[in-house]
Design a protein around this motif. Structure first.
Motif, mmCIF file in Angstrom:
data_model
loop_
_atom_site.group_PDB
_atom_site.id
_atom_site.type_symbol
_atom_site.label_atom_id
_atom_site.label_comp_id
_atom_site.label_asym_id
_atom_site.label_seq_id
_atom_site.Cartn_x
_atom_site.Cartn_y
_atom_site.Cartn_z
ATOM 1 N N ASP A 44 35.599 5.989 -56.898
ATOM 2 C CA ASP A 44 34.550 5.093 -56.248
ATOM 3 C C ASP A 44 34.634 5.454 -54.948
ATOM 4 O O ASP A 44 35.703 5.645 -54.203
ATOM 5 C CB ASP A 44 34.947 3.633 -56.387
ATOM 6 C CG ASP A 44 34.754 3.139 -57.863
ATOM 7 O OD1 ASP A 44 33.708 3.304 -58.292
ATOM 8 O OD2 ASP A 44 35.732 2.636 -58.420
ATOM 9 N N ARG A 46 33.391 3.731 -51.550
ATOM 10 C CA ARG A 46 33.004 2.405 -51.059
ATOM 11 C C ARG A 46 32.860 1.948 -49.688
ATOM 12 O O ARG A 46 33.522 2.576 -49.068
ATOM 13 C CB ARG A 46 33.637 1.294 -51.543
ATOM 14 C CG ARG A 46 33.763 1.390 -53.280
ATOM 15 C CD ARG A 46 34.708 0.390 -54.004
ATOM 16 N NE ARG A 46 34.656 0.349 -55.195
ATOM 17 C CZ ARG A 46 35.765 -0.162 -56.167
ATOM 18 N NH1 ARG A 46 36.910 -0.311 -55.605
ATOM 19 N NH2 ARG A 46 35.280 -0.532 -57.378
ATOM 20 N N SER A 97 25.515 -2.478 -56.899
ATOM 21 C CA SER A 97 26.036 -2.251 -55.576
ATOM 22 C C SER A 97 25.420 -0.963 -54.835
ATOM 23 O O SER A 97 25.134 0.088 -55.765
ATOM 24 C CB SER A 97 27.587 -2.106 -55.793
ATOM 25 O OG SER A 97 28.255 -1.699 -54.411
ATOM 26 N N ASP A 99 27.793 0.998 -53.541
ATOM 27 C CA ASP A 99 28.798 1.979 -53.798
ATOM 28 C C ASP A 99 28.402 2.883 -54.683
ATOM 29 O O ASP A 99 27.585 2.718 -55.421
ATOM 30 C CB ASP A 99 30.162 1.079 -54.205
ATOM 31 C CG ASP A 99 30.679 -0.232 -53.367
ATOM 32 O OD1 ASP A 99 30.286 0.349 -52.214
ATOM 33 O OD2 ASP A 99 31.042 -0.785 -53.686
ATOM 34 N N GLN A 300 40.678 2.461 -54.688
ATOM 35 C CA GLN A 300 40.303 2.816 -53.303
ATOM 36 C C GLN A 300 40.826 4.068 -52.945
ATOM 37 O O GLN A 300 40.945 4.329 -51.780
ATOM 38 C CB GLN A 300 40.671 1.557 -52.406
ATOM 39 C CG GLN A 300 39.650 0.397 -52.504
ATOM 40 C CD GLN A 300 38.278 0.825 -51.783
ATOM 41 O OE1 GLN A 300 37.592 1.466 -52.706
ATOM 42 N NE2 GLN A 300 38.109 0.599 -50.577
ATOM 43 N N SER A 303 38.437 6.442 -51.371
ATOM 44 C CA SER A 303 37.906 6.061 -50.046
ATOM 45 C C SER A 303 38.903 6.037 -49.110
ATOM 46 O O SER A 303 38.573 6.352 -47.782
ATOM 47 C CB SER A 303 37.285 4.463 -50.233
ATOM 48 O OG SER A 303 36.070 4.405 -50.792
ATOM 49 N N LYS A 362 36.965 -2.733 -48.199
ATOM 50 C CA LYS A 362 36.159 -1.473 -48.226
ATOM 51 C C LYS A 362 35.584 -1.377 -46.785
ATOM 52 O O LYS A 362 34.985 -0.408 -46.538
ATOM 53 C CB LYS A 362 35.404 -1.441 -49.415
ATOM 54 C CG LYS A 362 33.945 -2.428 -49.395
ATOM 55 C CD LYS A 362 33.267 -2.253 -50.382
ATOM 56 C CE LYS A 362 31.837 -2.981 -50.207
ATOM 57 N NZ LYS A 362 31.009 -2.821 -51.525
#
Length: 369
Positions: A44, A46, A97, A99, A300, A303, A362
């Motif tokens: 992901d 984000r 989203s 994201d 995460q 990210s 995020k």
């Protein structure tokens, strides 16, 4: 022009190389694998990490590669549906989203192709020794001749070689979270169409998602376990352990076990975090999972890698050649963001963190602050 060796050719390292090159540095990326690593889970991008990708000029290209799920089913151990959602999936969160969820290998390929014309890449080699003096770091390699660099950055993952050489044994920094994760690919023998399936049975469970226009499956299998003995952590023994656990499951266990046994992209490792008081020592710094792995449970890791790469390069660019000041600024800016995102992994044991916590973590920093 300052030279920087970056160990790790996944996501964090090449993104750092992009920003360093833009700021006038000369980066070299070394990667143990013979080329870009295939396979891996969907990852992901984000919040503020999307800003990093946009500033690289890659956001539209990455969005074009995003997964396209219609929803998910939650199954009991016999494969009976007990819940479903067309609003969110466990892998990516809400489907409406902003994201972006993409396959890790696709993001690696995009970043590599974007940086390849301007960055030196050394595949099939690894760092074996670091010897720092007042003017630089002499680096020994497994195959290439020794070279001296102004700075060295370890972006080489949970089991970072640079971290071990510069900071000490992995055991001093790794915090096991009580489980292991295996990820591997297979043909779409379930005929899933943009639809995920999730199942938990006791201390094991898996998520299955179709990829590549529904021609393939990507399977993420987890099982609870204390840290495994070294003899079980070698590739063959760990694969067999996963195969045996899958074979004991009631729903589709036999086919999943066979897929794990055959998969050329088989991966398995501990769910763990890296927690350190400092991410730099002398001319050496750590980036992404090497310094602050949040574990896949946080959702995460990618990210943090993207944002960390931008912040580290920006800090070096502003420091006018003073790496100590640069590293200190990097840590000041990143540590609160890292702390919030690592906490997502432990907020809700056995399940995802709340939408509110993810939204806060995020977006917990600005690239321009």
């Amino acid at each position: 022009m300052q030279t920087v060796l970056i160990s790790g050719g996944g996501i964090a390292g090449p993104v750092l190389a992009h920003w360093l090159r833009r700021h006038g540095f000369a980066p070299t990326v070394i990667e143990r694998a013979p080329g870009r690593r295939p396979g891996g889970q969907a990852v992901d991008i984000r919040g503020v990490a999307l800003d990093v990708v946009e500033r690289m000029g890659l956001l539209e290209q990455v969005r074009g590669l995003r997964t396209r799920m219609r929803g998910m089913s939650v199954l009991d151990p016999d494969g009976r549906e007990i819940d479903r959602s067309t609003e969110a999936t466990f892998s990516s969160g809400r489907l409406d989203s902003e994201d972006v969820e993409v396959l890790r290998e696709d993001l690696v390929e995009v970043v590599y192709e974007h940086t390849r014309p301007h960055v030196e890449y050394l595949f099939g080699d690894t760092v074996t020794a670091l010897d720092e003096d007042g003017s630089g770091v002499r680096v020994d390699f497994a195959h290439a001749a020794p070279r001296t660099f102004d700075l060295v950055v370890g972006a080489d993952g949970l089991h970072s070689t640079v971290r071990r050489l510069a900071f000490g044994p992995e055991e001093d920094f790794v915090h096991h979270l009580g489980s292991y994760l295996s990820v591997f690919g297979a043909d779409n023998f379930l005929a899933l169409q943009d639809w995920q399936m999730w199942l938990r049975a006791g201390d094991t469970g898996f998520g299955i998602m179709p990829v590549r226009d529904n021609t393939e499956l990507r399977i993420a299998f987890g099982f609870e376990s204390e840290p495994l003995a070294p003899a079980l952590r070698d590739g063959g023994a760990l694969r067999q352990l996963v195969v045996d656990k899958l074979a004991s499951m009631r729903w589709e266990g036999a086919r999943l076990a066979e897929a794990a046994r055959k998969a050329p992209d088989f991966y398995c490792d501990a769910m763990a975090q890296i927690r350190m008081d400092h991410w730099s020592r002398g001319r050496v710094a750590l980036l992404g999972d090497a310094g602050y792995c949040p574990s896949p449970l946080s959702g995460q890791g990618t990210s943090l890698a993207l944002v960390g790469a931008h912040v580290l390069a920006d800090s070096l660019a502003r420091a006018g050649g003073d790496h100590r000041a640069a590293y200190a600024r990097y840590e000041r800016r990143m540590r609160p963001y890292v702390t919030l995102n690592q906490a997502l992994a432990t907020e809700n044991p056995g399940g995802p963190a709340s939408e509110e916590s993810v939204a806060h973590a995020k977006n917990a920093m600005s690239l321009d602050s």
